[in-house]
Motif scaffolding. Structure first.
Motif, PDB file in Angstrom:
ATOM      1  N   VAL A 276      29.657  37.446  37.499  1.00 16.01           N
ATOM      2  CA  VAL A 276      30.706  36.591  38.047  1.00 16.01           C
ATOM      3  C   VAL A 276      31.893  37.480  38.404  1.00 16.01           C
ATOM      4  N   ALA A 277      32.485  37.234  39.569  1.00 17.29           N
ATOM      5  CA  ALA A 277      33.614  38.059  40.019  1.00 17.29           C
ATOM      6  C   ALA A 277      34.848  37.194  40.224  1.00 17.29           C
ATOM      7  N   PRO A 278      35.536  36.826  39.139  1.00 19.74           N
ATOM      8  CA  PRO A 278      36.748  35.994  39.270  1.00 19.74           C
ATOM      9  C   PRO A 278      37.933  36.817  39.753  1.00 19.74           C
ATOM     10  N   ASN A 279      38.887  36.121  40.347  1.00 20.59           N
ATOM     11  CA  ASN A 279      40.135  36.765  40.762  1.00 20.59           C
ATOM     12  C   ASN A 279      41.080  36.899  39.578  1.00 20.59           C
ATOM     13  N   LEU A 280      42.036  37.798  39.715  1.00 24.38           N
ATOM     14  CA  LEU A 280      43.129  37.894  38.754  1.00 24.38           C
ATOM     15  C   LEU A 280      44.080  36.745  39.092  1.00 24.38           C
ATOM     16  N   ASP A 281      43.810  35.578  38.480  1.00 25.89           N
ATOM     17  CA  ASP A 281      44.447  34.345  38.950  1.00 25.89           C
ATOM     18  C   ASP A 281      45.618  33.865  38.111  1.00 25.89           C
TER      19      ASP A 281
ATOM     20  N   ALA B 261      33.989  49.282  38.015  1.00 23.18           N
ATOM     21  CA  ALA B 261      32.619  49.788  38.019  1.00 23.18           C
ATOM     22  C   ALA B 261      32.528  51.216  37.508  1.00 23.18           C
ATOM     23  N   ASP B 262      33.660  51.855  37.289  1.00 19.25           N
ATOM     24  CA  ASP B 262      33.673  53.167  36.630  1.00 19.25           C
ATOM     25  C   ASP B 262      34.750  53.138  35.563  1.00 19.25           C
ATOM     26  N   ASP B 263      34.653  54.081  34.633  1.00 22.08           N
ATOM     27  CA  ASP B 263      35.538  54.015  33.477  1.00 22.08           C
ATOM     28  C   ASP B 263      36.995  54.268  33.825  1.00 22.08           C
ATOM     29  N   ALA B 264      37.252  54.999  34.905  1.00 24.75           N
ATOM     30  CA  ALA B 264      38.647  55.264  35.272  1.00 24.75           C
ATOM     31  C   ALA B 264      39.375  53.970  35.607  1.00 24.75           C
ATOM     32  N   VAL B 265      38.718  53.107  36.378  1.00 24.79           N
ATOM     33  CA  VAL B 265      39.334  51.823  36.743  1.00 24.79           C
ATOM     34  C   VAL B 265      39.293  50.861  35.568  1.00 24.79           C
ATOM     35  N   HIS B 266      38.126  50.704  34.976  1.00 22.58           N
ATOM     36  CA  HIS B 266      37.973  49.771  33.855  1.00 22.58           C
ATOM     37  C   HIS B 266      38.916  50.119  32.705  1.00 22.58           C
ATOM     38  N   GLY B 267      38.937  51.395  32.315  1.00 23.27           N
ATOM     39  CA  GLY B 267      39.743  51.811  31.173  1.00 23.27           C
ATOM     40  C   GLY B 267      41.230  51.727  31.418  1.00 23.27           C
ATOM     41  N   ALA B 268      41.639  51.862  32.690  1.00 22.05           N
ATOM     42  CA  ALA B 268      43.069  51.759  33.003  1.00 22.05           C
ATOM     43  C   ALA B 268      43.565  50.335  32.882  1.00 22.05           C
ATOM     44  N   ILE B 269      42.673  49.350  33.073  1.00 23.93           N
ATOM     45  CA  ILE B 269      43.050  47.935  32.972  1.00 23.93           C
ATOM     46  C   ILE B 269      42.779  47.405  31.571  1.00 23.93           C
ATOM     47  N   ARG B 270      41.585  47.643  31.075  1.00 23.52           N
ATOM     48  CA  ARG B 270      41.229  47.213  29.716  1.00 23.52           C
ATOM     49  C   ARG B 270      41.428  48.401  28.773  1.00 23.52           C
ATOM     50  N   VAL B 271      42.685  48.634  28.461  1.00 21.48           N
ATOM     51  CA  VAL B 271      43.073  49.823  27.705  1.00 21.48           C
ATOM     52  C   VAL B 271      42.469  49.777  26.302  1.00 21.48           C
TER      53      VAL B 271
ATOM     54  N   HIS C  94      26.270  37.024  30.688  1.00 18.82           N
ATOM     55  CA  HIS C  94      26.996  37.173  31.945  1.00 18.82           C
ATOM     56  C   HIS C  94      27.977  38.335  31.847  1.00 18.82           C
ATOM     57  N   LEU C  95      28.186  39.022  32.950  1.00 16.32           N
ATOM     58  CA  LEU C  95      29.305  39.942  33.074  1.00 16.32           C
ATOM     59  C   LEU C  95      30.366  39.268  33.930  1.00 16.32           C
ATOM     60  N   SER C  96      31.615  39.348  33.494  1.00 16.52           N
ATOM     61  CA  SER C  96      32.735  38.784  34.242  1.00 16.52           C
ATOM     62  C   SER C  96      33.581  39.939  34.760  1.00 16.52           C
ATOM     63  N   TYR C  97      33.466  40.201  36.068  1.00 12.90           N
ATOM     64  CA  TYR C  97      34.079  41.371  36.703  1.00 12.90           C
ATOM     65  C   TYR C  97      35.355  40.946  37.413  1.00 12.90           C
ATOM     66  N   MET C  98      36.501  41.304  36.846  1.00 19.57           N
ATOM     67  CA  MET C  98      37.774  40.851  37.391  1.00 19.57           C
ATOM     68  C   MET C  98      38.102  41.585  38.688  1.00 19.57           C
ATOM     69  N   MET C  99      38.357  40.808  39.740  1.00 22.67           N
ATOM     70  CA  MET C  99      38.624  41.367  41.070  1.00 22.67           C
ATOM     71  C   MET C  99      40.123  41.617  41.263  1.00 22.67           C
ATOM     72  N   THR C 100      40.467  42.878  41.512  1.00 21.93           N
ATOM     73  CA  THR C 100      41.832  43.281  41.842  1.00 21.93           C
ATOM     74  C   THR C 100      41.758  44.298  42.986  1.00 21.93           C
ATOM     75  N   ARG C 101      42.903  44.733  43.454  1.00 19.31           N
ATOM     76  CA  ARG C 101      42.913  45.761  44.502  1.00 19.31           C
ATOM     77  C   ARG C 101      42.237  47.040  44.015  1.00 19.31           C
ATOM     78  N   LYS C 102      42.403  47.331  42.718  1.00 22.81           N
ATOM     79  CA  LYS C 102      41.815  48.550  42.168  1.00 22.81           C
ATOM     80  C   LYS C 102      40.304  48.427  41.990  1.00 22.81           C
ATOM     81  N   SER C 103      39.823  47.224  41.644  1.00 21.97           N
ATOM     82  CA  SER C 103      38.418  47.086  41.258  1.00 21.97           C
ATOM     83  C   SER C 103      37.506  46.565  42.361  1.00 21.97           C
ATOM     84  N   ALA C 104      38.052  45.942  43.409  1.00 22.87           N
ATOM     85  CA  ALA C 104      37.227  45.246  44.401  1.00 22.87           C
ATOM     86  C   ALA C 104      36.172  46.155  45.020  1.00 22.87           C
TER      87      ALA C 104
END
Length: 394
Positions: free
Chosen positions: A213-218, A145-155, A184-194
């Protein structure tokens, strides 16, 4: 005297006809298997990002390959028999030079088309093409939900820029008076992003998307990603459950459709969400697999993780659209055997449910639960799926 003669005649007769009836059901399974309805096609393995959870970031093979357009043209003969074709794999679909020719082939064959994108290429030209076809739905991947988390995962991706592009797509659609694409937005749920899910609900509402949609990192492919998962067989963490409740309340207040995946596993899932009974995946080479997790990097072996353990995996494919029609591949004997395992599982459960029209006591309920466990143990999912999180509801 043998055991057979000790069984009363009437019981032996009943057993005889019961076995015959079971044989009929098993023989009929092949003829009653559903037809395919949804195809997911990996149009390219090229990508302009380097996401930490993506197989192409960690595996060396099968990069920068485009799906042959002539194979897609041949495949299009099957589209009138399908409900939907989704253009997505382990790459960025908008990088295929003929992505909109592909999408047009789908719509021209009376079939719905959609794709999932990282959103970085949603400029005015691309948006105009999406509206012209029109594409049925567009899903955009987000990882925080902020660029620090998003950008660290989706480099390589910037969150504010990304959401601005999505807002432009929604605004252009609305200005044109069109109902499609659904965005749709697909928001990947992890420990960092939840923890950021409620904030993403606010942002999704602000830019006017149709669904979050909030899918898990499955499908973790490294131990670091495996450690980021927030779901499992145990009870979910209270802090994460609290965040999900907050997000649901907020989404309801803003009338935004929010879909959150379960955090607790169930071994009573009959057929996983990807439903290989009616859906299939076509990798970038034209090979047909039950789902994208069965062919992470085309024809290259790969590792994935399940409950902390490494699972060395070979691609599970059942034929090639380069060599045969989709109909021929779908009827491939080994492919049918794979689907029959799911069909028998679901059918046995349905038959059990129909036989228990009423339960009058707690003892009856306990007996029913034991019967469910017995049936599901008797008809397990295929071996490949037993170490996949999707088979347990993730």
């Amino acid at each position: 005297m043998g055991e057979q003669s000790e069984v009363p005649l009437i019981d032996r007769i009943k057993r005889f006809f019961r076995k015959k009836e079971q044989g009929k059901k098993q023989a009929g399974t092949k003829s009653t298997l559903p037809a395919p309805a949804v195809a997911q096609v990996e149009v390219t393995t090229r990508c302009n990002l380097k996401c930490t959870m993506c197989p192409r970031t960690h595996f060396s093979g099968e990069k920068n390959v485009d799906f042959p357009f002539e194979v897609f043209e041949s495949f299009s003969a099957s589209f009138p028999k399908l409900n939907h074709v989704h253009l997505q794999g382990w790459g960025e679909p908008l990088l295929h030079p003929r992505i909109f020719d592909m999408a047009a082939l789908v719509t021209q064959n009376q079939c719905r088309v959609g794709f999932t994108t990282n959103g970085s290429l949603l400029d005015d030209r691309v948006i105009a093409e999406i509206l012209r076809l029109p594409v049925h739905h567009v899903a955009v991947s987000v990882a925080g939900a902020d660029d620090a988390v998003h950008g660290a995962i989706r480099v390589g991706s910037n969150l504010d820029t990304l959401l601005g592009r999505v807002a432009n797509l929604v605004d252009a659609r609305n200005a044109a008076g069109q109902s499609e694409p659904a965005v749709h937005l697909s928001y990947m749920m992890t420990r960092k992003s939840a923890a950021g899910l409620p904030e993403m609900v606010r942002k999704a509402h602000e830019i006017g998307v149709d669904r979050l949609v909030a899918p898990n990192l499955d499908c973790p492919v490294t131990i670091e990603e495996e450690e980021e998962r927030i779901f499992g067989f145990g009870e979910p963490e209270k802090a994460i459950e609290k965040v999900l409740d907050e997000a649901r309340i907020l989404a309801n207040d803003k009338k935004l459709r929010l879909s959150v995946y379960p955090l607790k596993f169930s071994d009573e899932i009959l057929v996983c969400e990807l439903n290989p009974l009616t859906q299939f995946f076509v990798n970038v080479h034209g090979d047909v697999a039950p789902c994208p997790y069965a062919s992470l990097m085309g024809r290259t072996p790969y590792d994935r993780y399940f409950l902390g353990e490494t699972v060395p995996s070979q691609p599970l494919v059942f034929g090639s659209l380069v060599e045969a029609s989709m109909e021929a591949v779908w009827q491939n004997e080994e492919y049918r055997k794979f689907r029959v395992q799911y069909w028998n599982r679901r059918t046995a459960y349905d038959n059990l449910s129909k036989s228990r029209t009423s339960i009058h006591s707690v003892f009856g309920l306990q007996d029913y639960i034991r019967e469910i466990d017995r049936v599901l143990a008797q008809y397990p999912v295929p071996p490949f799926c037993r170490t996949c999180y999707k088979a347990f509801g993730a």
